[in-house]
Design a protein around this motif. Structure first.
Motif, mmCIF file in Angstrom:
data_model
loop_
_atom_site.group_PDB
_atom_site.id
_atom_site.type_symbol
_atom_site.label_atom_id
_atom_site.label_comp_id
_atom_site.label_asym_id
_atom_site.label_seq_id
_atom_site.Cartn_x
_atom_site.Cartn_y
_atom_site.Cartn_z
ATOM 1 N N ARG A 1 0.890 -1.051 -0.083
ATOM 2 C CA ARG A 1 -0.093 0.039 0.098
ATOM 3 C C ARG A 1 0.844 1.265 -0.121
ATOM 4 N NH1 ARG A 1 -3.514 -1.601 3.604
ATOM 5 N NH2 ARG A 1 -2.197 -0.774 5.370
ATOM 6 N N PHE A 2 1.859 1.275 0.803
ATOM 7 C CA PHE A 2 3.019 2.474 1.072
ATOM 8 C C PHE A 2 3.427 2.491 -0.773
ATOM 9 C CE2 PHE A 2 7.251 3.639 1.412
ATOM 10 C CZ PHE A 2 7.048 4.793 1.684
ATOM 11 N N SER A 3 3.882 1.682 -1.239
ATOM 12 C CA SER A 3 4.579 1.786 -2.535
ATOM 13 C C SER A 3 3.441 2.439 -3.562
ATOM 14 C CB SER A 3 4.990 0.343 -3.135
ATOM 15 O OG SER A 3 6.012 -0.597 -2.177
ATOM 16 N N GLU A 4 2.401 1.725 -3.608
ATOM 17 C CA GLU A 4 1.315 2.420 -4.194
ATOM 18 C C GLU A 4 0.923 3.815 -4.350
ATOM 19 O OE1 GLU A 4 -1.932 -0.268 -3.717
ATOM 20 O OE2 GLU A 4 -1.175 -1.897 -5.145
ATOM 21 N N GLN A 5 0.999 4.366 -3.001
ATOM 22 C CA GLN A 5 0.555 5.555 -2.559
ATOM 23 C C GLN A 5 1.874 6.656 -3.229
ATOM 24 O OE1 GLN A 5 -0.173 5.094 1.780
ATOM 25 N NE2 GLN A 5 -2.550 5.648 1.432
ATOM 26 N N MET A 6 2.975 5.910 -2.747
ATOM 27 C CA MET A 6 4.175 6.838 -3.250
ATOM 28 C C MET A 6 4.128 7.138 -4.723
ATOM 29 S SD MET A 6 5.828 7.994 -0.543
ATOM 30 C CE MET A 6 7.757 8.117 -0.916
ATOM 31 N N ALA A 7 3.852 5.815 -5.625
ATOM 32 C CA ALA A 7 3.905 5.946 -7.060
ATOM 33 C C ALA A 7 2.754 6.711 -7.479
ATOM 34 C CB ALA A 7 3.838 4.391 -7.451
ATOM 35 N N GLN A 8 1.669 6.912 -7.069
ATOM 36 C CA GLN A 8 0.572 7.698 -7.334
ATOM 37 C C GLN A 8 0.891 9.191 -7.740
ATOM 38 O OE1 GLN A 8 -2.740 6.919 -4.772
ATOM 39 N NE2 GLN A 8 -3.032 4.980 -5.622
ATOM 40 N N ARG A 9 1.810 9.469 -6.885
ATOM 41 C CA ARG A 9 2.343 11.015 -6.829
ATOM 42 C C ARG A 9 3.728 11.234 -7.215
ATOM 43 N NH1 ARG A 9 -1.323 14.144 -3.669
ATOM 44 N NH2 ARG A 9 -0.187 15.994 -5.013
ATOM 45 N N PRO A 10 4.061 11.151 -8.672
ATOM 46 C CA PRO A 10 5.414 10.918 -8.950
ATOM 47 C C PRO A 10 5.914 12.684 -9.201
ATOM 48 C CG PRO A 10 4.322 10.535 -10.851
ATOM 49 C CD PRO A 10 3.157 10.629 -9.473
ATOM 50 N N ASP A 11 6.042 13.436 -7.922
ATOM 51 C CA ASP A 11 6.359 14.747 -8.019
ATOM 52 C C ASP A 11 7.634 15.060 -6.952
ATOM 53 O OD1 ASP A 11 5.400 14.564 -5.487
ATOM 54 O OD2 ASP A 11 3.528 15.839 -5.661
ATOM 55 N N PRO A 12 8.061 16.266 -7.117
ATOM 56 C CA PRO A 12 9.121 16.620 -6.141
ATOM 57 C C PRO A 12 8.969 16.291 -4.771
ATOM 58 C CG PRO A 12 8.943 18.371 -7.737
ATOM 59 C CD PRO A 12 7.576 17.634 -7.836
ATOM 60 N N THR A 13 7.930 16.417 -4.140
ATOM 61 C CA THR A 13 7.760 15.937 -2.909
ATOM 62 C C THR A 13 7.926 14.492 -2.604
ATOM 63 O OG1 THR A 13 6.239 17.976 -2.454
ATOM 64 C CG2 THR A 13 6.050 15.919 -0.709
ATOM 65 N N THR A 14 7.725 13.696 -3.465
ATOM 66 C CA THR A 14 7.826 12.442 -3.427
ATOM 67 C C THR A 14 9.356 11.861 -3.352
ATOM 68 O OG1 THR A 14 5.507 11.668 -4.180
ATOM 69 C CG2 THR A 14 7.245 10.152 -4.474
ATOM 70 N N PHE A 15 10.006 12.613 -4.526
ATOM 71 C CA PHE A 15 11.445 12.303 -4.494
ATOM 72 C C PHE A 15 12.301 12.632 -3.375
ATOM 73 C CE2 PHE A 15 10.073 11.868 -9.258
ATOM 74 C CZ PHE A 15 10.834 10.868 -9.365
ATOM 75 N N GLN A 16 11.757 13.876 -2.740
ATOM 76 C CA GLN A 16 12.437 14.320 -1.758
ATOM 77 C C GLN A 16 12.078 13.386 -0.618
ATOM 78 O OE1 GLN A 16 11.171 18.537 -0.821
ATOM 79 N NE2 GLN A 16 13.234 18.905 -1.512
ATOM 80 N N LEU A 17 10.948 12.593 -0.258
ATOM 81 C CA LEU A 17 10.539 11.904 0.760
ATOM 82 C C LEU A 17 11.350 10.782 0.793
ATOM 83 C CD1 LEU A 17 6.880 12.227 1.310
ATOM 84 C CD2 LEU A 17 8.602 12.925 2.919
ATOM 85 N N MET A 18 11.483 10.252 -0.543
ATOM 86 C CA MET A 18 12.522 9.013 -0.778
ATOM 87 C C MET A 18 13.932 9.447 -0.588
ATOM 88 S SD MET A 18 10.997 7.034 -4.017
ATOM 89 C CE MET A 18 11.147 8.341 -5.297
#
Length: 547
Positions: A478-495
Motif C-alpha cells: 500500500r505504501f508503494s502504491e501511494q508513493m507511485a501515485q504522486r511522482p512529483d518533487p515532494t515524493t522524490f524528496q521523501l525517498m
C-alpha cells in the motif's frame, strides 16, 4: 392495632412517593418550560448580545471566524477590512478583498446546531435546573434513535451556551470554570452516544430508517461543532489574557479531539460497510450550507474525524473526498473563466481554520481529475497561504504562552496532530510541504518540526520489515502504491529522506529502490499521457524542489 399502624405507614409512604412524583413532574412541566421560554424571548436586552461571538479587535471589522447567531446571518461585501487568523502573516503583494464565500463557509448559526439563544447560561444557579430537565427527558425517552437525537441536541446546547458565556466574560475565573464544566458536559453527551450503538444497530437491522438519518445528522453536526471550536480557540488566542487562556486551551483541545473521536466511534460502530458509510459522509457534506467553495472547508473539518476511524472507514472517507473534489471541480466550472482563479485565492486567504489540514486538502485536490486549469494554476499559491496560516498560528500561540508551562503541552498539537494514528503517506507529504515552506524565527520551533518529520519517517520504516521467507507485507504494498501515485518533487524528496535513514540496511535500501523505479515509471507514463496537466500539477515555487 398492629395492622392498623402498618396500614397508616403504608399510606404515608404512598403519599410521600406520590408527592415526590408530583414535585418531579412540576419541575419538568413548569420550571423547565419557564426556563426554556426565557431562552427564546422576542426581545433580547441590550446587555445580552444576540450574536454568540468572541469579541473582535475592532468593531468595524468583519470577522472571518465562524459566528453563532440566533438567526442566519448574511455576509456583507461592504466591510472595508477582514480579520483572519493569519492577520500577522507576511504581507502579500496586494491587499486581498473580502471573500463573501469564506465568511459564509466559516459561520455556524444557533439554528444550524438546533440550539436556542439562551439567557440563562452555565454560570447561573438556575442552569442546574435546565440540566436536570434534559436528563429527565433523556431518561424517559426509550426509543434508541430518539434518545440519541436528544443527547446530540442537548450536547449542542451546552456547546452553544459555553461559547456565548465565554464571549461575554472571558476574564473571570469562576466564569471560565463554568465554561469548562459545560464543555465537559458536551463531551460526556457525545460520549454517551457510544452506549447506544448496539441498540441503534438492532433498530437498523429491524428496518428503522431513522437510524440512517441520525448517522447523517451526527456527521453533519460534527462538521458544525468543529467550526465552533475554531471560533472558541481562535478568539481565545487573540483576545483572552494569557493567564486565563492558559487554563482553557488544554480543555478546549481535549473537547475538540474527544468529540471527533467519539463521533467516529459511533458511526463506525453502527455502519460497517464502507460504501454505505461513504454515502453518509457524502450527504453530510452536501447538506452543509455555504458557497460553491464549501467542500474545501468541509473536507478540512473531516480530516479531524479521519484520524480516529478504522481502515475501512478511511476508505469510505476517501470515496466521499473524491466525490467532493468532483463537485468542487464542477462548481468551479460554473464560475466565469476570468474570475475563477482570483475568487479561489481570495477564498483561501479569507477562510479560517487549521493550516495543516488545509494543506492536506490542497495537496490532494492538486491530484484531483477535472480540475479547471485556472484553479490548478493557483495550487502553489494556496499551499503557500496554508503554510503561512500554520506558521502564524504556531507563532502567535508560542508568543502568547511562551512563559506558561501549563499551556505548553497543548501547543504541541500544532505539530503532533498530523502524526497521530497509523503511518499515512498523505500526512507525511503535508509535513514535507510545510517543512519546505515554513521557517520560524524561533529555532526551537524549526527543530520541533524536524523532530516530528523524523518520527513520521521512523514510523514508516516498520513497513519495510520483511520476515524471512515471507512475501512483501500488505502495508509495504500500500505504501508503494501511494508513493507511485504522486511522482512529483515532494515524493522524490521523501525517498531521499528514507534513504538517509536506511543507509545501514541493504535490504531496506533494495526495497526503497524498487519504489523509486516505480515512481519514475509513473512519472514517464503520466507525463506522456497528459503532459500539460501533469507538468502543471508538479510545478513548484519552492527552489529546494527545483532539481
Amino acid at each position: 392495632m398492629f395492622s392498623q399502624t402498618r396500614g397508616q405507614a403504608a399510606a404515608l409512604k404512598s403519599a410521600a412517593i406520590l408527592t415526590g412524583v408530583i414535585l418531579l413532574a412540576a419541575v419538568f412541566l413548569i420550571i423547565k418550560p419557564a426556563l426554556a421560554q426565557s431562552e427564546v424571548a422576542a426581545e433580547v436586552p441590550a446587555d445580552v448580545p444576540a450574536a454568540v461571538s468572541l469579541p473582535s479587535e475592532s468593531a468595524t471589522e468583519v470577522s472571518s471566524e465562524p459566528v453563532l447567531t440566533s438567526e442566519p446571518t448574511e455576509p456583507t461585501e461592504s466591510a472595508p477590512t477582514v480579520t483572519t487568523e493569519e492577520s500577522t502573516a507576511p504581507a502579500v503583494a496586494e491587499e486581498q478583498p473580502v471573500s463573501v464565500e469564506a465568511q459564509m463557509d466559516s459561520k455556524v448559526t444557533l439554528q444550524d446546531l438546533g440550539a436556542s439563544n439562551a439567557k440563562i447560561l452555565p454560570n447561573s444557579f438556575f442552569y442546574g435546573f435546565k440540566r436536570f430537565g434534559r436528563a429527565f427527558s433523556e431518561a424517559f425517552t426509550f426509543n434508541p434513535v430518539k434518545k440519541a437525537e436528544l443527547k446530540l441536541e442537548h450536547a449542542n446546547q451546552e456547546l452553544a451556551d459555553a461559547t456565548k458565556l465565554m464571549a461575554q466574560q472571558s476574564t473571570d475565573s469562576k466564569t471560565l470554570e463554568a465554561v469548562a464544566g459545560s464543555l465537559e458536559k458536551f463531551q460526556n453527551k457525545i460520549a454517551d452516544l457510544k452506549n447506544l450503538t448496539q441498540d441503534l444497530q438492532k433498530e437498523q437491522a429491524g428496518g428503522d430508517k431513522n437510524v440512517g438519518k441520525f448517522i447523517t445528522n451526527i456527521l453533519d453536526q460534527q462538521i458544525k461543532q468543529q467550526k465552533v471550536f475554531e471560533l472558541i480557540e481562535g478568539g481565545m488566542i487573540k483576545n483572552m489574557p494569557p493567564q486565563f487562556a492558559a487554563e482553557m486551551i488544554g480543555k478546549i483541545d481535549a473537547a475538540r479531539q474527544a468529540t471527533a473521536e467519539n463521533t467516529a466511534g459511533v458511526v463506525t460502530d453502527v455502519v460497517k460497510d464502507a460504501d454505505s458509510l461513504a454515502g453518509y459522509f457524502d450527504v453530510a457534506m452536501q447538506n452543509q450550507p455555504g458557497s460553491e467553495f464549501k467542500d474545501i472547508k468541509n473536507l478540512e473539518v473531516l480530516k479531524r474525524v479521519e484520524q480516529f476511524v478504522p481502515e475501512f472507514a478511511k476508505d469510505a472517507i476517501r470515496q466521499a473526498q473524491d466525490n467532493a473534489f468532483k463537485r468542487f471541480g464542477a462548481q468551479m466550472k460554473k464560475i466565469p473563466v476570468g474570475e475563477r482563479a482570483q475568487k479561489f485565492e481570495n477564498y483561501v486567504n479569507g477562510i479560517n481554520g487549521d493550516g495543516l489540514q488545509q494543506m492536506e486538502v490542497f495537496d490532494q485536490l492538486e491530484n484531483a481529475p477535472e480540475l479547471p486549469p485556472e484553479i490548478m494554476g493557483k495550487m502553489e499559491t494556496v499551499k503557500d497561504m496554508a503554510a503561512r496560516k500554520f506558521q502564524n498560528q504556531v507563532e502567535q500561540a508560542n508568543q502568547k504562552f511562551d512563559d506558561n508551562a501549563q499551556a505548553r503541552p497543548a501547543l504541541g498539537r500544532y505539530f503532533s496532530d498530523i502524526a497521530l494514528g497509523a503511518p499515512d503517506v498523505d500526512k507525511l507529504r503535508v509535513m514535507e510541504e510545510m517543512r519546505k515552506r515554513v521557517k520560524f524565527d524561533d529555532a526551537n520551533l524549526n527543530q520541533e518540526m524536524d523532530n516530528q518529520r523524523s518520527k513520521m519517517i521512523d514510523n514508516f520504516q516498520g513497513q519495510f520489515n520483511q520476515p524471512d521467507g515471507q512475501g512483501v507485507s500488505e502495508e509495504f504494498t500500500r505504501f508503494s502504491e501511494q508513493m507511485a501515485q504522486r511522482p512529483d518533487p515532494t515524493t522524490f524528496q521523501l525517498m531521499n529522506a528514507f534513504e538517509d535513514k536506511m543507509k545501514t540496511d541493504p535490504k531496506k535500501l533494495e526495497m526503497l529502490d524498487k519504489i523509486r523505479q516505480e515512481v519514475k515509471v509513473q512519472f514517464v507514463e503520466q507525463a506522456q499521457k497528459e503532459p500539460d496537466k501533469f507538468f502543471s500539477r508538479i510545478t513548484t515555487n519552492n527552489p529546494d524542489q527545483c532539481q
